[in-house]
Design a protein around this motif. Structure first.
Motif, short mmCIF file in Angstrom:
data_model
loop_
_atom_site.label_atom_id
_atom_site.label_comp_id
_atom_site.label_asym_id
_atom_site.label_seq_id
_atom_site.Cartn_x
_atom_site.Cartn_y
_atom_site.Cartn_z
N GLU A 1 -102.45 -69.68 92.64
CA GLU A 1 -102.86 -71.04 92.06
C GLU A 1 -103.99 -71.18 91.62
N MET A 2 -105.41 -70.41 92.75
CA MET A 2 -106.22 -70.44 92.24
C MET A 2 -106.77 -69.10 91.07
N ASP A 3 -105.54 -68.45 90.89
CA ASP A 3 -106.13 -67.71 89.46
C ASP A 3 -105.96 -68.82 87.93
N GLU A 4 -104.85 -69.99 88.30
CA GLU A 4 -104.76 -70.70 87.59
C GLU A 4 -105.43 -72.06 87.34
N VAL A 5 -106.41 -71.92 88.62
CA VAL A 5 -107.45 -73.37 89.14
C VAL A 5 -108.82 -72.55 87.93
N GLY A 6 -108.64 -71.94 88.44
CA GLY A 6 -110.10 -70.79 87.47
C GLY A 6 -109.89 -70.68 86.77
N ALA A 7 -109.02 -70.16 85.52
CA ALA A 7 -108.27 -70.03 84.21
C ALA A 7 -108.68 -71.79 83.43
N ALA A 8 -107.78 -72.76 84.34
CA ALA A 8 -108.44 -73.77 83.31
C ALA A 8 -109.75 -74.18 83.94
N LEU A 9 -110.65 -73.98 84.64
CA LEU A 9 -111.94 -74.05 84.78
C LEU A 9 -112.57 -73.75 83.96
N THR A 10 -112.18 -72.32 83.39
CA THR A 10 -113.03 -71.44 82.49
C THR A 10 -113.12 -71.57 81.47
N GLU A 11 -111.37 -71.89 80.87
CA GLU A 11 -111.36 -72.90 79.59
C GLU A 11 -112.25 -74.12 79.43
N MET A 12 -112.63 -75.05 80.30
CA MET A 12 -113.47 -76.27 79.92
C MET A 12 -115.07 -76.54 80.25
N GLY A 13 -115.20 -75.05 80.28
CA GLY A 13 -116.42 -74.54 80.18
C GLY A 13 -117.50 -74.30 81.16
N PHE A 14 -116.64 -74.04 82.27
CA PHE A 14 -116.98 -73.92 84.12
C PHE A 14 -117.25 -72.25 84.01
N ALA A 15 -118.64 -72.01 84.48
CA ALA A 15 -118.99 -70.91 85.37
C ALA A 15 -118.64 -70.16 86.62
N VAL A 16 -117.48 -69.40 85.95
CA VAL A 16 -116.74 -69.60 88.09
C VAL A 16 -116.94 -69.00 88.68
N THR A 17 -116.92 -69.05 90.26
CA THR A 17 -117.22 -68.26 90.72
C THR A 17 -116.41 -67.73 92.03
N ARG A 18 -115.57 -66.71 92.02
CA ARG A 18 -113.89 -66.93 93.34
C ARG A 18 -114.39 -66.25 94.06
N VAL A 19 -114.49 -66.94 94.82
CA VAL A 19 -114.03 -66.07 96.78
C VAL A 19 -112.57 -66.34 97.73
N SER A 20 -112.38 -65.18 98.07
CA SER A 20 -110.83 -64.44 98.39
C SER A 20 -111.17 -63.92 99.49
N ASP A 21 -110.15 -65.42 100.87
CA ASP A 21 -109.93 -64.82 102.05
C ASP A 21 -111.31 -64.63 103.09
N PRO A 22 -112.30 -65.70 102.80
CA PRO A 22 -114.05 -65.10 102.75
C PRO A 22 -113.17 -65.87 105.33
N ALA A 23 -114.06 -64.59 105.58
CA ALA A 23 -114.48 -65.23 106.92
C ALA A 23 -115.14 -66.20 106.86
N ASP A 24 -115.42 -66.18 108.81
CA ASP A 24 -116.21 -67.85 108.77
C ASP A 24 -117.44 -67.47 107.59
N ASP A 25 -118.50 -66.88 108.81
CA ASP A 25 -119.52 -66.68 107.73
C ASP A 25 -119.54 -65.98 105.99
N GLU A 26 -118.91 -65.64 105.81
CA GLU A 26 -118.57 -65.61 104.47
C GLU A 26 -118.64 -66.79 103.28
N LEU A 27 -117.55 -67.31 104.33
CA LEU A 27 -117.32 -69.46 103.70
C LEU A 27 -118.61 -69.94 103.45
N GLN A 28 -119.51 -70.37 104.68
CA GLN A 28 -120.50 -70.30 104.81
C GLN A 28 -121.42 -70.06 103.72
#
Length: 192
Positions: A80-107
Motif C-alpha cells: 500500500e505504501m509503495d502505491e502511495v509513494g508512487a502516486a505522490l511522486t507522480e504529483m510532484g512530491f519528493a518522497v522520503t520512505r521509512v519502513s518499520d522504524p523503532a521508537d527512536d527512528e520514528l521520532q
C-alpha cells in the motif's frame, strides 16, 4: 468475514480515504485530465506568467508492518505504501520512505523531515503513517505504535516509553512554518 476479505476491504477504504483527502486539497484532478497527461495545476497572473504555488513539495511516508514485540504484523502495508509513494511522486512530491522504524527512528524521521522542509514558508508537506495505533483514557490519548513497542496489555510502562503520543504530533504541527502541511494516519485507535 474472512481475514483475506477484511484485508481487501481495508485496503479499499485506505485508498478511498487517501484520494478523498488529496482531492479536498486540490492535489488530485479528474481522471480524464490524468489520462490526457495534464496532472499538474498551473496558475497564471494577469500578465500570463506562471505563478509557483509552492517552493517545494515533500512527503514523508512511514510504514510499520513488521512488529517485533507482541503486535500482529500488517502484511498489506508495504505494498500500500509503495502505491502511495508512487502516486505522490507522480504529483510532484519528493518522497522520503521509512519502513518499520523503532521508537527512536520514528521520532527522528519526523524531526529530521521537519528540520529539512518544515521551516520554508512556501513548502507543501505531507506526512503519512500506516501502522498500528492505540488509545488510552477513553480515546483521549492516542499513540502511534513503532515496530518495537510492546503490547500495552502486557507491558504498559514499556509501551508508554516507546509509543509516539499524538500530543507530540500536535506539537510538531505548531512548529511547522510551511504553507501547507497535511498529516494522514492509517492507524486504528490512535486517538482523537
Amino acid at each position: 468475514m474472512t481475514i483475506e476479505r477484511h484485508d481487501r476491504v481495508r485496503r479499499c477504504r485506505v485508498c478511498m480515504r487517501f484520494l478523498l483527502l488529496l482531492s479536498c486539497l486540490g492535489l488530485v484532478l479528474p481522471l480524464t485530465l490524468f489520462a490526457q497527461g495534464r496532472g499538474v495545476v498551473q496558475v497564471r497572473d494577469d500578465a500570463g506568467r506562471q505563478v509557483e504555488l509552492y517552493t517545494g513539495s515533500y512527503a514523508l511516508v512511514i510504514s510499520v508492518a513488521d512488529y517485533t514485540n507482541g503486535w500482529p504484523d500488517l502484511e498489506s502495508v508495504p505494498s500500500e505504501m509503495d502505491e502511495v509513494g508512487a502516486a505522490l511522486t507522480e504529483m510532484g512530491f519528493a518522497v522520503t520512505r521509512v519502513s518499520d522504524p523503532a521508537d527512536d527512528e520514528l521520532q527522528g524521521a519526523i524531526e529530521d523531515f521537519i528540520d529539512a522542509h518544515g521551516y520554508v514558508p512556501g513548502n507543501r508537506l505531507l506526512f503519512f503513517f500506516s501502522g498500528h495505533g492505540h488509545s488510552r483514557d477513553n480515546g483521549n490519548r492516542g499513540y502511534l505504535v513503532p515496530t518495537n513497542a510492546p503490547d500495552p496489555r502486557s507491558d504498559e510502562t514499556g509501551f508508554l516509553r516507546t509509543a509516539l503520543p499524538m500530543s507530540q504530533i500536535r506539537e510538531w504541527c505548531r512548529q511547522i512554518e510551511a504553507k501547507h502541511a497535511l498529516f494522514l494516519f492509517d492507524s486504528c485507535f490512535s486517538g482523537s
